[in-house]
Design a protein around this motif. Structure first.
Motif, mmCIF file in Angstrom:
data_model
loop_
_atom_site.group_PDB
_atom_site.id
_atom_site.type_symbol
_atom_site.label_atom_id
_atom_site.label_comp_id
_atom_site.label_asym_id
_atom_site.label_seq_id
_atom_site.Cartn_x
_atom_site.Cartn_y
_atom_site.Cartn_z
ATOM 1 N N ALA A 1 0.926 -1.262 -0.045
ATOM 2 C CA ALA A 1 0.121 -0.141 -0.020
ATOM 3 C C ALA A 1 0.968 1.187 -0.118
ATOM 4 O O ALA A 1 1.998 1.397 0.597
ATOM 5 C CB ALA A 1 -0.930 0.113 1.413
ATOM 6 N N SER A 2 0.550 2.416 -0.823
ATOM 7 C CA SER A 2 0.931 3.720 -0.412
ATOM 8 C C SER A 2 0.062 4.544 -0.026
ATOM 9 O O SER A 2 -1.483 4.493 -0.046
ATOM 10 C CB SER A 2 1.422 4.210 -1.919
ATOM 11 N N ILE A 3 0.445 5.814 0.529
ATOM 12 C CA ILE A 3 -0.543 6.725 1.027
ATOM 13 C C ILE A 3 0.040 8.014 0.404
ATOM 14 O O ILE A 3 1.037 8.381 0.199
ATOM 15 C CB ILE A 3 -0.143 6.601 2.537
ATOM 16 N N ARG A 4 -1.378 8.710 -0.090
ATOM 17 C CA ARG A 4 -1.146 9.917 -0.784
ATOM 18 C C ARG A 4 -1.501 11.160 0.396
ATOM 19 O O ARG A 4 -2.630 10.973 0.827
ATOM 20 C CB ARG A 4 -1.903 10.078 -1.942
ATOM 21 N N GLN A 5 -0.449 12.048 0.582
ATOM 22 C CA GLN A 5 -0.760 12.907 1.801
ATOM 23 C C GLN A 5 -1.076 14.447 0.954
ATOM 24 O O GLN A 5 -0.368 14.604 0.210
ATOM 25 C CB GLN A 5 0.325 13.046 2.766
ATOM 26 N N TYR A 6 -2.351 14.731 1.639
ATOM 27 C CA TYR A 6 -2.351 16.203 1.107
ATOM 28 C C TYR A 6 -2.584 17.236 2.349
ATOM 29 O O TYR A 6 -3.444 16.821 3.552
ATOM 30 C CB TYR A 6 -4.061 16.233 0.595
ATOM 31 N N SER B 1 -3.237 18.646 14.488
ATOM 32 C CA SER B 1 -3.876 18.748 12.931
ATOM 33 C C SER B 1 -4.889 17.508 12.927
ATOM 34 O O SER B 1 -4.632 16.432 12.488
ATOM 35 C CB SER B 1 -2.573 18.244 12.096
ATOM 36 N N PRO B 2 -6.023 17.926 12.848
ATOM 37 C CA PRO B 2 -6.989 17.000 12.375
ATOM 38 C C PRO B 2 -7.104 16.460 11.201
ATOM 39 O O PRO B 2 -6.831 17.042 10.054
ATOM 40 C CB PRO B 2 -8.577 17.756 12.478
ATOM 41 N N THR B 3 -6.902 15.018 10.923
ATOM 42 C CA THR B 3 -6.505 14.366 9.793
ATOM 43 C C THR B 3 -7.773 13.408 9.149
ATOM 44 O O THR B 3 -7.836 12.554 10.193
ATOM 45 C CB THR B 3 -5.166 13.730 9.651
ATOM 46 N N PHE B 4 -7.867 13.157 8.181
ATOM 47 C CA PHE B 4 -8.749 12.299 7.506
ATOM 48 C C PHE B 4 -8.123 11.098 6.894
ATOM 49 O O PHE B 4 -7.151 11.427 5.972
ATOM 50 C CB PHE B 4 -9.683 12.970 6.496
ATOM 51 N N TYR B 5 -8.354 9.871 7.340
ATOM 52 C CA TYR B 5 -7.760 8.728 6.595
ATOM 53 C C TYR B 5 -8.844 7.757 5.830
ATOM 54 O O TYR B 5 -9.804 7.471 6.644
ATOM 55 C CB TYR B 5 -7.013 7.874 7.449
ATOM 56 N N TYR B 6 -8.723 7.601 4.529
ATOM 57 C CA TYR B 6 -9.582 6.442 3.787
ATOM 58 C C TYR B 6 -8.961 5.953 2.786
ATOM 59 O O TYR B 6 -7.903 6.507 2.195
ATOM 60 C CB TYR B 6 -10.519 7.367 3.546
ATOM 61 N N TYR C 1 -10.161 4.371 -6.393
ATOM 62 C CA TYR C 1 -9.902 3.515 -7.351
ATOM 63 C C TYR C 1 -8.832 2.546 -7.236
ATOM 64 O O TYR C 1 -8.509 1.860 -8.275
ATOM 65 C CB TYR C 1 -9.574 4.749 -8.613
ATOM 66 N N SER C 2 -8.318 2.466 -6.012
ATOM 67 C CA SER C 2 -7.038 1.788 -5.836
ATOM 68 C C SER C 2 -7.229 0.939 -4.512
ATOM 69 O O SER C 2 -6.881 1.843 -3.621
ATOM 70 C CB SER C 2 -5.628 2.276 -6.180
ATOM 71 N N ASP C 3 -7.501 -0.244 -4.610
ATOM 72 C CA ASP C 3 -7.449 -0.840 -2.940
ATOM 73 C C ASP C 3 -6.204 -0.717 -2.279
ATOM 74 O O ASP C 3 -6.343 -0.749 -1.231
ATOM 75 C CB ASP C 3 -7.862 -2.386 -3.222
ATOM 76 N N ASN C 4 -4.989 -0.712 -3.106
ATOM 77 C CA ASN C 4 -3.818 -0.445 -2.469
ATOM 78 C C ASN C 4 -3.280 0.649 -1.998
ATOM 79 O O ASN C 4 -2.290 0.894 -1.427
ATOM 80 C CB ASN C 4 -2.798 -1.123 -3.526
ATOM 81 N N ASP C 5 -4.116 1.833 -2.527
ATOM 82 C CA ASP C 5 -3.813 3.175 -1.840
ATOM 83 C C ASP C 5 -4.565 3.799 -0.829
ATOM 84 O O ASP C 5 -5.900 3.591 -0.733
ATOM 85 C CB ASP C 5 -3.687 3.854 -3.189
ATOM 86 N N LYS C 6 -3.944 4.493 0.034
ATOM 87 C CA LYS C 6 -4.592 5.225 0.858
ATOM 88 C C LYS C 6 -4.503 6.829 1.109
ATOM 89 O O LYS C 6 -3.624 6.922 0.449
ATOM 90 C CB LYS C 6 -4.296 4.590 2.592
ATOM 91 N N ILE C 7 -5.568 7.654 1.444
ATOM 92 C CA ILE C 7 -5.483 8.780 1.462
ATOM 93 C C ILE C 7 -5.312 9.589 2.677
ATOM 94 O O ILE C 7 -6.185 8.966 3.774
ATOM 95 C CB ILE C 7 -7.021 9.541 0.638
ATOM 96 N N SER C 8 -4.547 10.557 3.082
ATOM 97 C CA SER C 8 -4.469 11.261 4.234
ATOM 98 C C SER C 8 -4.538 12.869 4.118
ATOM 99 O O SER C 8 -3.928 13.316 3.156
ATOM 100 C CB SER C 8 -2.946 11.062 4.878
ATOM 101 N N VAL C 9 -5.555 13.435 4.515
ATOM 102 C CA VAL C 9 -5.969 14.829 4.454
ATOM 103 C C VAL C 9 -5.796 15.479 5.699
ATOM 104 O O VAL C 9 -6.551 15.194 6.625
ATOM 105 C CB VAL C 9 -7.322 15.074 3.797
ATOM 106 N N GLY C 10 -4.844 16.539 5.874
ATOM 107 C CA GLY C 10 -4.686 17.133 7.145
ATOM 108 C C GLY C 10 -4.932 18.583 7.125
ATOM 109 O O GLY C 10 -4.674 19.190 6.095
ATOM 110 N N LEU C 11 -5.506 19.022 8.155
ATOM 111 C CA LEU C 11 -5.872 20.360 8.418
ATOM 112 C C LEU C 11 -4.617 21.082 9.001
ATOM 113 O O LEU C 11 -4.226 20.492 10.436
ATOM 114 C CB LEU C 11 -7.191 20.655 9.160
#
Length: 288
Positions: free
Chosen positions: A19-24, A131-136, A140-150
């Motif tokens: 898995a890889s994680i994309r951070q915003y 930093s409130p952060t959202f993980y989901y 489109y990719s079961d192997n990728d996760k998203i991280s969105v931080g304030l």
């Protein structure tokens, strides 16, 4: 022990097999919080997340203090899922543990939001430098996760202004005054004390909400005094209310006034109380 568990939770998210994680998240130099709505009707505190979207806390005029959070994504969810909302320590606070605040529902093609209690908790965490952060999971990719931080950088000053705005909101909303019946004192053309208060509320709201293009003022009488006379009285009462609005700075083009005389009774004219109810002006407003 709790800190260790929190660190392990984040490690598991980041190191899931294949898995890889994309951070915003905005960095220190680009983190901006802005009060984009600052009125007595609505307050909005907004934060731009580069390449992702806009985070918004907002509160609207109401009898009760309310608060909501919305994550306005550039790419809306493509299916239903859940996002974990965590309070995470920023890089300049090493070793400080976080915790899970809530789970946020992601609905297909809708911007996700969070209710009052969670929104206030997130604001409190930001005020403390967290930093409130959202993980989901990526849609489109079961192997990728998203991280969105304030980011909490540049937050405090904007937050102070936001809290001041919220404290200055009207303690009533559009629905409270959209349909208002104004009554008159006994044997008088003067409005009752309660009706004077209501018309002041309507005037204040009209002065703040320029999107309300038309206000209808309908005046009625009881059946005593003669039909022609009652028609004239109702027209004068309608015009008097219109003139009150105009004198308070409301554009005359926004006000339509009409008298109906003794038509459309809402109570019996055989009693003093019934006649008092029939002697009324109805103010109606509709939002576009």
């Amino acid at each position: 022990m709790y800190k260790i568990l929190s660190i392990l939770t984040l490690s598991l998210i980041a190191t899931t097999a294949n898995a890889s994680i994309r951070q915003y998240q905005a960095d220190l130099d680009n983190s901006k919080w802005q009060l984009t709505n600052n009125s007595r009707l609505e307050c909005t505190l907004a934060h731009q997340i580069p390449n992702y979207g806009l985070a918004k806390f907002y509160s609207r005029a109401d009898r009760n203090i309310n608060m909501e959070f919305e994550l306005d994504m550039l790419r809306l969810p493509d299916n239903y899922s859940l996002a974990e909302v965590r309070s995470v320590a920023p890089k300049w606070k090493p070793g400080q543990g976080g915790y899970t605040i809530a789970n946020m529902k992601l609905h297909k093609q809708f911007s996700p939001d969070l209710p009052k209690k969670v929104a206030w908790t997130m604001l409190n965490e930001l005020e403390q430098g967290m930093s409130p952060t959202f993980y989901y999971n990526d849609w489109y990719s079961d192997n990728d996760k998203i991280s969105v931080g304030l980011s909490s950088a540049s937050f405090k000053k904007a937050y102070q202004n936001f809290v001041g705005c919220v404290g200055n909101l009207l303690n009533y909303n559009f629905d409270d005054i959209a349909y208002t019946v104004l009554n008159y004192q006994f044997n008088s053309d003067e409005l009752t004390k309660a009706s004077r208060k209501r018309i002041a509320m309507i005037t204040e709201y009209l002065s703040l909400d320029s999107e309300l293009e038309l206000v209808l003022v309908d005046a009625f009488t009881d059946s005593y005094g003669g039909r022609s006379l009652n028609q004239t009285i109702s027209e004068k009462r309608a015009e008097k209310i219109k003139e009150y609005f105009i004198a308070s700075g409301i554009d005359p083009e926004r006000i339509a006034a009409k008298g109906y005389g003794e038509k459309r009774h809402i109570a019996s004219n055989n009693t003093v109380l019934g006649r008092a109810k029939n002697r009324r002006v109805v103010v109606r407003m509709e939002q576009p």
